[in-house]
Design a protein around this motif. Structure first.
Motif, mmCIF file in Angstrom:
data_model
loop_
_atom_site.group_PDB
_atom_site.id
_atom_site.type_symbol
_atom_site.label_atom_id
_atom_site.label_comp_id
_atom_site.label_asym_id
_atom_site.label_seq_id
_atom_site.Cartn_x
_atom_site.Cartn_y
_atom_site.Cartn_z
ATOM 1 N N VAL A 45 2.400 11.334 -4.184
ATOM 2 C CA VAL A 45 1.684 12.241 -3.291
ATOM 3 C C VAL A 45 0.972 13.266 -4.168
ATOM 4 O O VAL A 45 1.591 13.883 -5.037
ATOM 5 N N VAL A 46 -0.339 13.426 -3.960
ATOM 6 C CA VAL A 46 -1.149 14.299 -4.803
ATOM 7 C C VAL A 46 -1.970 15.270 -3.955
ATOM 8 O O VAL A 46 -2.251 15.008 -2.782
ATOM 9 N N SER A 57 -1.390 8.759 -3.109
ATOM 10 C CA SER A 57 -2.349 8.030 -3.936
ATOM 11 C C SER A 57 -1.797 6.666 -4.361
ATOM 12 O O SER A 57 -0.701 6.580 -4.916
ATOM 13 N N SER A 58 -2.596 5.630 -4.134
ATOM 14 C CA SER A 58 -2.177 4.300 -4.576
ATOM 15 C C SER A 58 -2.401 4.131 -6.078
ATOM 16 O O SER A 58 -1.682 3.384 -6.733
ATOM 17 N N SER A 59 -3.369 4.848 -6.661
ATOM 18 C CA SER A 59 -3.609 4.706 -8.101
ATOM 19 C C SER A 59 -2.612 5.522 -8.934
ATOM 20 O O SER A 59 -2.217 5.102 -10.007
ATOM 21 N N SER A 99 4.900 20.582 0.105
ATOM 22 C CA SER A 99 6.266 20.342 -0.380
ATOM 23 C C SER A 99 6.488 18.885 -0.793
ATOM 24 O O SER A 99 7.458 18.584 -1.482
ATOM 25 N N LEU A 100 5.593 17.994 -0.393
ATOM 26 C CA LEU A 100 5.729 16.572 -0.739
ATOM 27 C C LEU A 100 4.963 16.188 -2.009
ATOM 28 O O LEU A 100 5.141 15.082 -2.525
ATOM 29 N N VAL A 101 4.102 17.084 -2.500
ATOM 30 C CA VAL A 101 3.300 16.765 -3.694
ATOM 31 C C VAL A 101 4.237 16.418 -4.848
ATOM 32 O O VAL A 101 5.208 17.118 -5.119
ATOM 33 N N GLY A 102 3.946 15.299 -5.493
ATOM 34 C CA GLY A 102 4.760 14.815 -6.606
ATOM 35 C C GLY A 102 5.759 13.750 -6.207
ATOM 36 O O GLY A 102 6.294 13.047 -7.070
ATOM 37 N N ARG A 103 6.021 13.611 -4.905
ATOM 38 C CA ARG A 103 6.963 12.581 -4.456
ATOM 39 C C ARG A 103 6.345 11.196 -4.660
ATOM 40 O O ARG A 103 5.140 11.010 -4.620
ATOM 41 N N SER A 104 7.171 10.211 -4.826
ATOM 42 C CA SER A 104 6.744 8.838 -5.079
ATOM 43 C C SER A 104 6.077 8.218 -3.853
ATOM 44 O O SER A 104 6.499 8.439 -2.719
ATOM 45 N N ARG A 105 5.041 7.407 -4.106
ATOM 46 C CA ARG A 105 4.407 6.660 -3.013
ATOM 47 C C ARG A 105 5.395 5.660 -2.423
ATOM 48 O O ARG A 105 5.304 5.293 -1.264
ATOM 49 N N GLY A 106 6.367 5.234 -3.218
ATOM 50 C CA GLY A 106 7.406 4.351 -2.700
ATOM 51 C C GLY A 106 8.256 5.040 -1.638
ATOM 52 O O GLY A 106 8.816 4.394 -0.758
ATOM 53 N N GLU A 107 8.342 6.351 -1.722
ATOM 54 C CA GLU A 107 9.099 7.133 -0.744
ATOM 55 C C GLU A 107 8.232 7.574 0.436
ATOM 56 O O GLU A 107 8.688 7.614 1.574
ATOM 57 N N TYR A 108 6.969 7.934 0.161
ATOM 58 C CA TYR A 108 6.046 8.411 1.192
ATOM 59 C C TYR A 108 4.681 7.758 1.026
ATOM 60 O O TYR A 108 3.916 8.134 0.145
#
Length: 143
Positions: free
Chosen positions: A118-119, A112-114, A36-45
């Motif tokens: 979230v991927v 993912s940092s690149s 459910s988190l896939v696609g969320r921003s790394r800034g958020e998670y």
């Protein structure tokens, strides 16, 4: 803690199957939460917050009420051989710099940092996500 003696092997097998089913159901629940988190921003998670939210219901608090960073996942739970990984297990780099969640026997979910999100990637990419190597950990969640 006592010892339980089973009068026949059938009872023991049934009990073992019930325990295995319960573990698998929890693992699938955790894998679905991670999905459910896939696609969320790394800034958020960031990576540890993905695992914290999946296992403990809050990204900023987790195991026994303390905030868990990626390297702390090396010190909790049971180490599992790669071949026995299940959905819901934690994957953490040997250097403690990154962690993620096993989504299935063929994929992992991580921040993912690149890609800065979230991927979900094939498990075969773990060698690039965790270049220093990794451990699979089975961590008992609270959700």
């Amino acid at each position: 803690m006592g010892i339980i003696i089973f009068k026949n092997m059938k009872t023991l097998v049934v009990l073992a199957l019930l325990v295995a089913v319960a573990l698998c159901q929890n693992g699938m629940k955790y894998a679905k939460r991670a999905e459910s988190l896939v696609g969320r921003s790394r800034g958020e998670y960031v990576c540890n917050q993905v695992n914290n939210w999946v296992l403990f219901g809050k990204k900023d608090t987790s195991y026994q009420g303390r905030y868990m960073l990626a390297d702390q996942y090396l010190n909790v739970g049971q180490r599992i051989p790669d071949a026995q990984r299940q959905p819901g297990d934690v994957i953490v780099g040997l250097n403690g710099a990154h962690c993620g969640m096993i989504a299935s026997d063929k994929s992992i979910i991580h921040s993912s940092s690149s890609k800065y999100r979230v991927v979900k990637v094939p498990f075969s990419q773990a060698q690039w996500v965790f270049p220093a190597g990794w451990h699979i950990k089975r961590v008992k969640g609270t959700v």
